[in-house]
Design a protein around this motif. Structure first.
Motif, PDB file in Angstrom:
ATOM      1  N   THR A 273      -1.924   5.837  -5.254  1.00 27.90           N
ATOM      2  CA  THR A 273      -2.581   5.025  -4.235  1.00 27.90           C
ATOM      3  C   THR A 273      -2.810   3.623  -4.783  1.00 27.90           C
ATOM      4  O   THR A 273      -2.798   3.414  -6.008  1.00 27.90           O
ATOM      5  N   VAL A 274      -3.011   2.685  -3.897  1.00 26.45           N
ATOM      6  CA  VAL A 274      -3.323   1.314  -4.304  1.00 26.45           C
ATOM      7  C   VAL A 274      -4.595   1.306  -5.149  1.00 26.45           C
ATOM      8  O   VAL A 274      -4.676   0.625  -6.169  1.00 26.45           O
TER       9      VAL A 274
ATOM     10  N   PRO B 157       1.201   4.767  -0.274  1.00 26.26           N
ATOM     11  CA  PRO B 157       1.163   5.075   1.154  1.00 26.26           C
ATOM     12  C   PRO B 157       1.462   3.841   2.014  1.00 26.26           C
ATOM     13  O   PRO B 157       2.024   3.960   3.102  1.00 26.26           O
ATOM     14  N   GLU B 158       1.133   2.659   1.507  1.00 23.16           N
ATOM     15  CA  GLU B 158       1.327   1.415   2.248  1.00 23.16           C
ATOM     16  C   GLU B 158       2.746   0.865   2.183  1.00 23.16           C
ATOM     17  O   GLU B 158       3.103  -0.020   2.960  1.00 23.16           O
ATOM     18  N   GLY B 159       3.536   1.322   1.206  1.00 28.85           N
ATOM     19  CA  GLY B 159       4.889   0.794   1.072  1.00 28.85           C
ATOM     20  C   GLY B 159       5.516   1.112  -0.270  1.00 28.85           C
ATOM     21  O   GLY B 159       4.920   1.769  -1.122  1.00 28.85           O
TER      22      GLY B 159
ATOM     23  N   THR C 209      -4.922  -5.357  -2.956  1.00 27.37           N
ATOM     24  CA  THR C 209      -4.166  -4.832  -1.820  1.00 27.37           C
ATOM     25  C   THR C 209      -2.733  -4.515  -2.248  1.00 27.37           C
ATOM     26  O   THR C 209      -2.301  -4.903  -3.341  1.00 27.37           O
ATOM     27  N   PHE C 210      -1.991  -3.860  -1.367  1.00 30.42           N
ATOM     28  CA  PHE C 210      -0.581  -3.585  -1.641  1.00 30.42           C
ATOM     29  C   PHE C 210       0.166  -4.892  -1.893  1.00 30.42           C
ATOM     30  O   PHE C 210       0.963  -4.986  -2.820  1.00 30.42           O
ATOM     31  N   GLN C 211      -0.098  -5.910  -1.099  1.00 29.66           N
ATOM     32  CA  GLN C 211       0.590  -7.197  -1.269  1.00 29.66           C
ATOM     33  C   GLN C 211       0.245  -7.836  -2.614  1.00 29.66           C
ATOM     34  O   GLN C 211       1.117  -8.415  -3.267  1.00 29.66           O
TER      35      GLN C 211
ATOM     36  N   ASN D 128      11.436  -4.340  -1.515  1.00 23.47           N
ATOM     37  CA  ASN D 128      10.577  -3.375  -0.837  1.00 23.47           C
ATOM     38  C   ASN D 128      11.399  -2.371  -0.045  1.00 23.47           C
ATOM     39  O   ASN D 128      10.862  -1.592   0.739  1.00 23.47           O
TER      40      ASN D 128
END
Length: 94
Positions: free
Chosen positions: A55-56, A29-31, A2-4, A43
């Motif tokens: 992308t992730v 796209p998520e951050g 995931t992004f995290q 961030n």
């Protein structure tokens, strides 16, 4: 991944390596993940010497070795803007 997960992994690697003297921005796209020239990570959308947009999913494939980074750039799965010589220093971080 995931992004995290990516954020945590980059923060850990940056802390271990310390400052590289240049800054990188990873734009998903998520951050946003910015590695500052002193090795700290944020961030916040800050200026950076080099920006890597992807992308992730594609970043995860590069990190796991399932996608060659140069091939990803050549096929447009990863876009690099800014100083290309700085992008080459990413090998030292990742």
């Amino acid at each position: 991944m995931t992004f995290q997960d990516i954020n945590d992994r980059i923060a850990t690697m940056a802390a271990q390596k310390g400052g590289l003297g240049v800054s990188f921005k990873f734009a998903f796209p998520e951050g946003i993940i910015v590695v500052k020239n002193d090795g700290s990570v944020t961030n916040e959308n800050e200026e950076a010497d080099c920006t890597i947009s992807t992308t992730v999913e594609n970043f995860s494939k590069v990190m796991s070795g399932d996608l060659n980074p140069m091939m990803a750039v050549m096929t447009g799965k990863i876009k690099i803007s800014g100083d290309m010589s700085v992008a080459m220093k990413l090998q030292n971080l990742l």
